[in-house]
Write a protein that holds these residues in place. Structure first.
Motif, PDB file in Angstrom:
ATOM      1  N   ARG A 159       0.857  -1.189   0.000  1.00 40.88           N
ATOM      2  CA  ARG A 159       0.000   0.000   0.000  1.00 40.88           C
ATOM      3  C   ARG A 159       0.893   1.240   0.000  1.00 40.88           C
ATOM      4  NH1 ARG A 159      -1.869  -4.175  -0.475  1.00 40.88           N
ATOM      5  NH2 ARG A 159      -3.879  -4.807   0.199  1.00 40.88           N
ATOM      6  N   VAL A 160       0.548   2.197  -0.831  1.00 39.97           N
ATOM      7  CA  VAL A 160       1.335   3.429  -0.884  1.00 39.97           C
ATOM      8  C   VAL A 160       0.532   4.642  -0.453  1.00 39.97           C
ATOM      9  CG1 VAL A 160       2.944   2.552  -2.621  1.00 39.97           C
ATOM     10  CG2 VAL A 160       0.876   3.770  -3.351  1.00 39.97           C
ATOM     11  N   ARG A 161      -0.775   4.463  -0.278  1.00 41.84           N
ATOM     12  CA  ARG A 161      -1.620   5.571   0.173  1.00 41.84           C
ATOM     13  C   ARG A 161      -2.900   5.019   0.798  1.00 41.84           C
ATOM     14  NH1 ARG A 161      -3.026  10.996  -0.836  1.00 41.84           N
ATOM     15  NH2 ARG A 161      -5.256  11.295  -0.926  1.00 41.84           N
ATOM     16  N   ILE A 177     -11.561   0.502  -8.017  1.00 48.28           N
ATOM     17  CA  ILE A 177     -12.005   1.710  -8.711  1.00 48.28           C
ATOM     18  C   ILE A 177     -11.198   1.955  -9.980  1.00 48.28           C
ATOM     19  CG2 ILE A 177     -12.181   4.223  -8.525  1.00 48.28           C
ATOM     20  CD1 ILE A 177     -12.551   3.827  -5.512  1.00 48.28           C
ATOM     21  N   ARG A 178      -9.898   1.697  -9.895  1.00 50.16           N
ATOM     22  CA  ARG A 178      -9.030   1.974 -11.038  1.00 50.16           C
ATOM     23  C   ARG A 178      -7.930   0.924 -11.108  1.00 50.16           C
ATOM     24  NH1 ARG A 178      -4.196   4.199 -11.744  1.00 50.16           N
ATOM     25  NH2 ARG A 178      -3.748   5.103 -13.768  1.00 50.16           N
ATOM     26  N   LEU A 179      -7.763   0.357 -12.295  1.00 58.60           N
ATOM     27  CA  LEU A 179      -6.684  -0.588 -12.560  1.00 58.60           C
ATOM     28  C   LEU A 179      -5.703   0.109 -13.487  1.00 58.60           C
ATOM     29  CD1 LEU A 179      -5.388  -3.388 -12.472  1.00 58.60           C
ATOM     30  CD2 LEU A 179      -6.968  -4.091 -14.280  1.00 58.60           C
ATOM     31  N   GLY A 180      -4.589   0.566 -12.934  1.00 62.05           N
ATOM     32  CA  GLY A 180      -3.574   1.247 -13.725  1.00 62.05           C
ATOM     33  C   GLY A 180      -2.527   0.282 -14.238  1.00 62.05           C
ATOM     34  N   ARG A 181      -1.509   0.795 -14.862  1.00 68.24           N
ATOM     35  CA  ARG A 181      -0.425  -0.015 -15.405  1.00 68.24           C
ATOM     36  C   ARG A 181       0.280  -0.796 -14.302  1.00 68.24           C
ATOM     37  NH1 ARG A 181       4.959  -0.217 -16.206  1.00 68.24           N
ATOM     38  NH2 ARG A 181       5.425   1.604 -14.966  1.00 68.24           N
ATOM     39  N   SER A 182       0.599  -0.121 -13.201  1.00 71.60           N
ATOM     40  CA  SER A 182       1.299  -0.777 -12.098  1.00 71.60           C
ATOM     41  C   SER A 182       0.669  -0.476 -10.735  1.00 71.60           C
ATOM     42  CB  SER A 182       2.770  -0.352 -12.084  1.00 71.60           C
ATOM     43  OG  SER A 182       2.867   1.043 -11.866  1.00 71.60           O
ATOM     44  N   THR A 204      -2.542   0.448  -4.130  1.00 70.41           N
ATOM     45  CA  THR A 204      -1.481  -0.553  -4.076  1.00 70.41           C
ATOM     46  C   THR A 204      -0.648  -0.418  -5.353  1.00 70.41           C
ATOM     47  OG1 THR A 204      -2.742  -2.291  -5.189  1.00 70.41           O
ATOM     48  CG2 THR A 204      -2.934  -2.167  -2.794  1.00 70.41           C
ATOM     49  N   VAL A 205       0.600  -0.842  -5.276  1.00 68.08           N
ATOM     50  CA  VAL A 205       1.504  -0.780  -6.419  1.00 68.08           C
ATOM     51  C   VAL A 205       2.175  -2.136  -6.573  1.00 68.08           C
ATOM     52  CG1 VAL A 205       3.605   0.302  -7.332  1.00 68.08           C
ATOM     53  CG2 VAL A 205       1.920   1.691  -6.150  1.00 68.08           C
ATOM     54  N   HIS A 206       2.337  -2.573  -7.812  1.00 65.39           N
ATOM     55  CA  HIS A 206       2.985  -3.849  -8.086  1.00 65.39           C
ATOM     56  C   HIS A 206       4.500  -3.684  -7.970  1.00 65.39           C
ATOM     57  CE1 HIS A 206       4.108  -7.245 -11.009  1.00 65.39           C
ATOM     58  NE2 HIS A 206       3.748  -7.792  -9.865  1.00 65.39           N
ATOM     59  N   GLY A 257      11.326  -1.175  -7.265  1.00 71.06           N
ATOM     60  CA  GLY A 257      10.628  -0.412  -8.300  1.00 71.06           C
ATOM     61  C   GLY A 257       9.320  -1.059  -8.709  1.00 71.06           C
ATOM     62  N   SER A 258       8.411  -0.226  -9.218  1.00 69.32           N
ATOM     63  CA  SER A 258       7.132  -0.758  -9.683  1.00 69.32           C
ATOM     64  C   SER A 258       7.280  -1.366 -11.064  1.00 69.32           C
ATOM     65  CB  SER A 258       6.074   0.339  -9.697  1.00 69.32           C
ATOM     66  OG  SER A 258       6.387   1.321 -10.665  1.00 69.32           O
TER      67      SER A 258
END
Length: 139
Positions: free
Chosen positions: A43-45, A67-72, A100-102, A110-111
């Motif tokens: 988790r980053v936020r 809510i949102r599926l981003g690139r990473s 969350t970030v992959h 790094g992501s």
């Protein structure tokens, strides 16, 4: 709600909301067959608004929604509801969101893009995989 989830006055501790949201998120990831997600998705936020108290012995229902599926990254929204004795949601106690970030390589930190199979599973669920009372929720 168990005693361990509360402060000395018997009212839920703010960190309990985070645990409830993550339990519902785990159910969502199991439902969409996303194995190995948690060790690589820090988790980053976090943002939480507390609206009502929950006391020791009360039942709760937690809902989480992608809510949102981003690139990473992924952004989730969640709500924690106090339930009536018959198990129906009564009053919203908290709501919020988190990201969350992959991060598959703990050495570099790094992501990286989400695995294609995970994206496909989440996209098949409607890209914003919802968790409703009959969906991914934790009590």
């Amino acid at each position: 709600m168990e005693w361990i989830d509360t402060d000395a006055a018997g009212i839920y501790h703010n960190t309990t909301v985070v645990r409830f949201a993550e339990a519902a998120e785990a159910e969502l990831m199991r439902r969409y067959d996303i194995p190995g997600y948690f060790p690589v998705a820090p988790r980053v936020r976090y943002e939480v608004e507390f609206e009502a108290s929950i006391r020791f012995g009360e039942e709760v229902e937690t809902r989480v929604e992608l809510i949102r599926l981003g690139r990473s990254s992924m952004t989730f929204g969640f709500e924690v509801w106090r339930s009536t004795e018959d198990g129906k949601p009564d009053r919203r106690a908290a709501r919020g969101s988190y990201v969350t970030v992959h991060v598959p390589d703990k050495e570099t930190g790094g992501s990286a893009p989400w695995p294609a199979a995970w994206r496909a599973a989440l996209d098949a669920a409607g890209a914003a995989g919802r968790a409703e009372p009959d969906g991914a929720s934790a009590h």
